[in-house]
Motif scaffolding. Structure first.
Motif, PDB file in Angstrom:
ATOM      1  N   ASN A   8     -17.830 -26.333  -6.189  1.00 18.12           N
ATOM      2  CA  ASN A   8     -18.893 -25.385  -6.499  1.00 18.12           C
ATOM      3  C   ASN A   8     -19.131 -24.459  -5.317  1.00 18.12           C
ATOM      4  O   ASN A   8     -19.113 -24.887  -4.167  1.00 18.12           O
ATOM      5  CB  ASN A   8     -20.177 -26.132  -6.855  1.00 18.12           C
ATOM      6  CG  ASN A   8     -19.988 -27.018  -8.066  1.00 18.12           C
ATOM      7  OD1 ASN A   8     -19.540 -26.577  -9.099  1.00 18.12           O
ATOM      8  ND2 ASN A   8     -20.307 -28.293  -7.909  1.00 18.12           N
ATOM      9  N   ARG A  30     -18.498 -28.825 -11.969  1.00 18.49           N
ATOM     10  CA  ARG A  30     -17.244 -28.643 -11.245  1.00 18.49           C
ATOM     11  C   ARG A  30     -16.844 -27.173 -11.241  1.00 18.49           C
ATOM     12  O   ARG A  30     -16.885 -26.516 -12.271  1.00 18.49           O
ATOM     13  CB  ARG A  30     -16.100 -29.434 -11.887  1.00 18.49           C
ATOM     14  CG  ARG A  30     -16.289 -30.923 -11.901  1.00 18.49           C
ATOM     15  CD  ARG A  30     -15.128 -31.625 -12.560  1.00 18.49           C
ATOM     16  NE  ARG A  30     -14.930 -31.121 -13.922  1.00 18.49           N
ATOM     17  CZ  ARG A  30     -13.840 -31.303 -14.631  1.00 18.49           C
ATOM     18  NH1 ARG A  30     -12.830 -31.972 -14.129  1.00 18.49           N
ATOM     19  NH2 ARG A  30     -13.725 -30.839 -15.847  1.00 18.49           N
ATOM     20  N   ALA A  31     -16.421 -26.704 -10.079  1.00 18.81           N
ATOM     21  CA  ALA A  31     -15.824 -25.380  -9.919  1.00 18.81           C
ATOM     22  C   ALA A  31     -16.737 -24.241 -10.370  1.00 18.81           C
ATOM     23  O   ALA A  31     -16.274 -23.205 -10.812  1.00 18.81           O
ATOM     24  CB  ALA A  31     -14.476 -25.313 -10.626  1.00 18.81           C
ATOM     25  N   VAL A  32     -18.056 -24.435 -10.251  1.00 17.64           N
ATOM     26  CA  VAL A  32     -19.010 -23.395 -10.631  1.00 17.64           C
ATOM     27  C   VAL A  32     -19.066 -22.344  -9.530  1.00 17.64           C
ATOM     28  O   VAL A  32     -19.366 -22.644  -8.374  1.00 17.64           O
ATOM     29  CB  VAL A  32     -20.413 -23.984 -10.880  1.00 17.64           C
ATOM     30  CG1 VAL A  32     -21.423 -22.878 -11.164  1.00 17.64           C
ATOM     31  CG2 VAL A  32     -20.372 -24.987 -12.032  1.00 17.64           C
ATOM     32  N   THR A  49     -16.598 -20.296 -14.002  1.00 17.94           N
ATOM     33  CA  THR A  49     -15.878 -21.332 -13.280  1.00 17.94           C
ATOM     34  C   THR A  49     -14.593 -20.793 -12.658  1.00 17.94           C
ATOM     35  O   THR A  49     -14.025 -19.806 -13.107  1.00 17.94           O
ATOM     36  CB  THR A  49     -15.520 -22.507 -14.204  1.00 17.94           C
ATOM     37  OG1 THR A  49     -14.699 -22.032 -15.257  1.00 17.94           O
ATOM     38  CG2 THR A  49     -16.766 -23.154 -14.783  1.00 17.94           C
ATOM     39  N   LEU A  53      -9.424 -26.162 -10.996  1.00 18.88           N
ATOM     40  CA  LEU A  53     -10.376 -27.188 -10.591  1.00 18.88           C
ATOM     41  C   LEU A  53     -10.024 -27.703  -9.194  1.00 18.88           C
ATOM     42  O   LEU A  53      -8.891 -27.508  -8.728  1.00 18.88           O
ATOM     43  CB  LEU A  53     -10.400 -28.313 -11.617  1.00 18.88           C
ATOM     44  CG  LEU A  53     -10.860 -27.898 -13.024  1.00 18.88           C
ATOM     45  CD1 LEU A  53     -10.734 -29.070 -13.994  1.00 18.88           C
ATOM     46  CD2 LEU A  53     -12.275 -27.357 -13.006  1.00 18.88           C
ATOM     47  N   THR A  62     -13.113 -19.619 -18.220  1.00 18.35           N
ATOM     48  CA  THR A  62     -13.874 -18.924 -17.179  1.00 18.35           C
ATOM     49  C   THR A  62     -15.367 -19.003 -17.442  1.00 18.35           C
ATOM     50  O   THR A  62     -16.155 -19.203 -16.517  1.00 18.35           O
ATOM     51  CB  THR A  62     -13.422 -17.449 -17.101  1.00 18.35           C
ATOM     52  OG1 THR A  62     -12.022 -17.430 -16.856  1.00 18.35           O
ATOM     53  CG2 THR A  62     -14.156 -16.696 -16.003  1.00 18.35           C
ATOM     54  N   TYR A  64     -18.327 -20.993 -19.383  1.00 17.99           N
ATOM     55  CA  TYR A  64     -18.534 -22.317 -19.955  1.00 17.99           C
ATOM     56  C   TYR A  64     -20.014 -22.475 -20.292  1.00 17.99           C
ATOM     57  O   TYR A  64     -20.867 -22.394 -19.398  1.00 17.99           O
ATOM     58  CB  TYR A  64     -18.091 -23.352 -18.912  1.00 17.99           C
ATOM     59  CG  TYR A  64     -17.932 -24.760 -19.417  1.00 17.99           C
ATOM     60  CD1 TYR A  64     -16.699 -25.206 -19.883  1.00 17.99           C
ATOM     61  CD2 TYR A  64     -18.997 -25.645 -19.407  1.00 17.99           C
ATOM     62  CE1 TYR A  64     -16.542 -26.508 -20.330  1.00 17.99           C
ATOM     63  CE2 TYR A  64     -18.849 -26.945 -19.858  1.00 17.99           C
ATOM     64  CZ  TYR A  64     -17.626 -27.374 -20.317  1.00 17.99           C
ATOM     65  OH  TYR A  64     -17.467 -28.657 -20.765  1.00 17.99           O
ATOM     66  N   THR A  66     -23.345 -24.357 -20.903  1.00 17.97           N
ATOM     67  CA  THR A  66     -23.846 -25.625 -20.376  1.00 17.97           C
ATOM     68  C   THR A  66     -25.150 -26.085 -21.013  1.00 17.97           C
ATOM     69  O   THR A  66     -25.429 -27.276 -21.017  1.00 17.97           O
ATOM     70  CB  THR A  66     -24.063 -25.531 -18.861  1.00 17.97           C
ATOM     71  OG1 THR A  66     -25.026 -24.514 -18.583  1.00 17.97           O
ATOM     72  CG2 THR A  66     -22.754 -25.244 -18.130  1.00 17.97           C
TER      73      THR A  66
END
Length: 178
Positions: A8, A30-32, A49, A53, A62, A64, A66
């Protein structure tokens, strides 16, 4: 850029937002790289994102979604056969198909800004550019990019109820995953 162990971007995403996304998803975010859209209550609704990862796996999604209330409402649309009807329209409506292809190209351009990942080159998400495979991706793209970029995402967004009504989607209220 400063990243945590989950990839992140701590320079661009507040820890409170990462915590909210973690509660929404029921797992670590993850990977924000950024919060791409927010619910009217102020909580994250869509994250942008990284295309890869932290462990190196390519990640084509790309944008997402939530927010659990948003994703639940989208799932209801999917269960009602909206994706199949949209896919059929793509085969019959050349203008819609062309606009959807442009949405695909816009999605790819947004991801390319984040870095090239050869394994997923030319692959966007949600079934673009020829079919509708995931309304969650299309709605997330529309919320992040704004109206007029993804015609089918915009259409699905218009079909959704006001998912944010009844309280904050990131609180302990009903509808939360906290």
């Amino acid at each position: 850029m400063s990243h945590d162990a989950d990839g992140n971007d701590l320079a661009r995403v507040a820890q409170a937002d990462l915590d909210a996304v973690t509660r929404q998803l029921g797992r670590p975010a993850r990977a924000v790289l950024e919060i791409a859209a927010r619910c009217p209550c102020g909580c994250p609704a869509v994250v942008r994102t990284a295309p890869r990862l932290p462990a190196g796996t390519p990640f084509p999604t790309t944008y997402y979604a939530t927010c659990p209330r948003l994703t639940g409402a989208i799932s209801t649309l999917e269960s009602e056969g909206v994706m199949a009807r949209m896919s059929a329209r793509l085969e019959q409506d050349a203008d819609l198909a062309a606009a959807y292809r442009r949405a695909h190209e816009a999605y790819l351009a947004d991801r390319a800004e984040l870095g090239e990942v050869p394994e997923i080159a030319g692959v966007s998400a949600g079934g673009m550019p020829t079919r509708v495979k995931c309304l969650h991706v299309l709605v997330a793209h529309s919320l992040a990019a704004g109206p007029g970029v993804n015609p089918l995402g915009d259409e699905a967004l218009e079909m959704l109820p006001q998912w944010w009504r009844g309280g904050c989607c990131g609180s302990d209220d009903e509808g939360s995953t906290r």
